[in-house]
Motif scaffolding. Structure first.
Motif, short mmCIF file in Angstrom:
data_model
loop_
_atom_site.label_atom_id
_atom_site.label_comp_id
_atom_site.label_asym_id
_atom_site.label_seq_id
_atom_site.Cartn_x
_atom_site.Cartn_y
_atom_site.Cartn_z
N LEU A 150 -3.76 -3.01 10.87
CA LEU A 150 -4.13 -2.45 9.19
C LEU A 150 -4.25 -3.52 8.41
CD1 LEU A 150 -3.59 -0.19 6.95
CD2 LEU A 150 -1.24 -0.97 6.95
N SER A 151 -5.05 -3.50 7.59
CA SER A 151 -5.29 -4.37 6.38
C SER A 151 -4.57 -4.08 5.06
CB SER A 151 -6.83 -4.63 6.03
OG SER A 151 -6.84 -5.53 4.94
N PRO A 152 -3.28 -4.26 5.09
CA PRO A 152 -2.48 -3.49 3.88
C PRO A 152 -2.97 -3.64 2.54
CG PRO A 152 -1.36 -5.40 4.82
CD PRO A 152 -2.46 -5.37 5.56
N PRO A 153 -3.22 -2.51 1.73
CA PRO A 153 -3.31 -2.74 0.36
C PRO A 153 -2.23 -3.30 -0.43
CG PRO A 153 -2.94 -0.24 1.00
CD PRO A 153 -2.96 -1.23 2.43
N ALA A 154 -2.40 -3.26 -1.73
CA ALA A 154 -1.02 -3.82 -2.55
C ALA A 154 -0.05 -2.65 -2.55
CB ALA A 154 -1.77 -3.98 -4.07
N GLY A 155 0.99 -2.91 -2.31
CA GLY A 155 2.22 -1.93 -2.54
C GLY A 155 2.48 -1.34 -1.01
N ALA A 156 1.79 -1.89 0.03
CA ALA A 156 1.88 -1.13 1.47
C ALA A 156 3.46 -1.47 1.80
CB ALA A 156 0.99 -1.82 2.21
N PHE B 287 1.09 5.46 9.03
CA PHE B 287 -0.29 5.70 9.28
C PHE B 287 -0.90 6.98 8.88
CE2 PHE B 287 1.25 2.38 12.70
CZ PHE B 287 0.26 1.44 12.01
N ASP B 288 0.14 8.09 8.65
CA ASP B 288 -0.78 9.51 8.31
C ASP B 288 -0.66 9.71 7.01
OD1 ASP B 288 2.25 9.55 7.36
OD2 ASP B 288 2.98 11.15 8.72
N GLY B 289 -0.41 8.31 6.03
CA GLY B 289 -0.56 8.37 4.99
C GLY B 289 0.57 8.54 3.88
N GLY B 290 1.77 9.04 4.43
CA GLY B 290 2.93 9.08 4.07
C GLY B 290 3.60 7.75 3.50
N ARG B 291 4.85 7.78 3.11
CA ARG B 291 5.64 6.51 2.88
C ARG B 291 7.22 6.75 3.55
NH1 ARG B 291 4.58 1.76 0.12
NH2 ARG B 291 6.48 0.76 -0.61
#
Length: 367
Positions: free
Chosen positions: A168-174, A200-204
């Motif tokens: 993963l290339s993490p976005p800001a706040g990942a 990875f499923d888009g949740g947090r």
């Protein structure tokens, strides 16, 4: 009232160290003194033509106690002084100081300190402020090198590239980290944290309790004699395997040591080769750098191939007596060392990785 000068004049540093916002801080000047570079903290030197700029503030009791312990840990002594305020009035306040360490000291440059040292100082202050129980002055002094090393490790990590062709290339706040409990420990630190990260499923994922062993960066060197295809390994007693219950806690490892504050990993590698094995390397090649145990530790290793003319002795002693190092150094053919991986005699992951790297690259390794 307290007068802060030098690095502590930087309000973000003072607020981080005192763990308290200081909205009432105001500019003030100490006339009759110059501020000079000195080991540990800038020194005040009487000078009728000079003046030292700083902050005048009134911290709360807990912040004052933290400040006093920090300044005593720097071997500064309290005194009273008369300050001049921007409106021309005068105010008496407490300050902590010591005389210059010797003749020829250079003036303290705030601009240079902000550019070169402020980021590390802020990280060190955050560690001190987050520690429980608060460190006594003697412990602050004893842990200063490791505290600075941890701060520099964090800055080094932030500077390095983070390739992401597969992961993963993490976005800001990942991801986010917080402290579940105050920091504890001595030479090393133990941090109980609350982590959150993108799934990875888009949740947090939120509220994950994680415990982290906080160390410093280290430089590891595998000395190699190309002409005779021999390597040097260090044998020493290790408490980790002993604590686990291993019946033989003597391990075969590369030359290794922490990266000291102000030192680059390659410099640490050369220094450790000289200190542990009495080797002056003729060349140094970065194999890789990596995390030792990323699930629970910050330890990050810079692994080098060290080109050297190895001694004829198959084994000899090494290390520094003042650091209580009891080392036996083994010089053996590379293929023989690799064979010890298969028998389980070499059971330390960095040693295994570095030997296998050399076995793969020995025909192309730079000399």
């Amino acid at each position: 009232m307290i007068f802060l000068y030098g690095p502590l004049r930087h309000l973000p540093l003072a607020e981080t160290l005192l763990a308290e916002a200081l909205p009432g801080a105001q500019e003030a000047v100490l006339p009759g003194y110059a501020l000079l570079q000195s080991e540990g903290y800038p020194a005040l030197q009487p000078d009728p033509q000079a003046a030292v700029e700083g902050l005048l503030l009134e911290p709360g009791p807990a912040a004052l106690a933290r400040l006093e312990a920090y300044l005593e840990g720097l071997d500064l002594s309290p005194a009273q002084a008369v300050l001049r305020l921007p409106d021309g009035s005068e105010r008496e306040a407490a300050l902590w100081s010591r005389p210059p360490s010797g003749p020829g000291a250079q003036p303290f440059s705030r601009a240079q300190w902000l550019a070169d040292d402020a980021p590390r100082a802020l990280r060190e202050a955050a560690e001190l402020a987050g520690h429980a129980p608060p460190l006594e002055p003697a412990l602050q002094r004893r842990q200063a090198v490791m505290r600075s090393g941890r701060a520099e490790a964090g800055l080094r990590a932030a500077r390095e590239t983070a390739p992401a062709t597969c992961r993963l290339s993490p976005p800001a706040g990942a991801f986010a980290l917080g402290h579940a409990e105050p920091l504890t420990g001595g030479f090393f630190k133990y941090d109980r944290m609350v982590a959150a990260h993108r799934r990875f499923d888009g949740g947090r994922e939120e509220g994950l309790l994680r415990e982290v062993f906080v160390g410093v960066d280290a430089a590891l060197v595998l000395p190699w004699d190309r002409a005779r295809d021999r390597v040097l390994l260090v044998e020493q007693f290790r408490t980790g395997p002993a604590r686990r219950g291993d019946p033989n806690p003597w391990c075969l490892e590369p030359v290794a040591g922490i990266v000291d504050p102000g030192e680059e990993p390659a410099e640490a590698a050369r220094r450790e080769a000289l200190e542990e094995a009495r080797l002056t390397l003729t060349g140094l090649e970065l194999m890789f750098h990596s995390y030792a145990s990323p699930g629970n530790s910050t330890d990050h290793y810079y692994c080098y191939l060290g080109h050297a003319d190895l001694p004829d002795d198959d084994s000899y002693s090494g290390g520094l007596a003042e650091e209580a190092e009891d080392l036996r150094l083994h010089v053996l053919p590379l293929d023989e060392a690799v064979a010890l991986i298969g028998t389980g005699e070499i059971n330390v992951t960095p040693t295994i990785a570095m030997l296998l790297w050399l076995q793969r690259h020995r025909d192309t390794a730079a000399g």
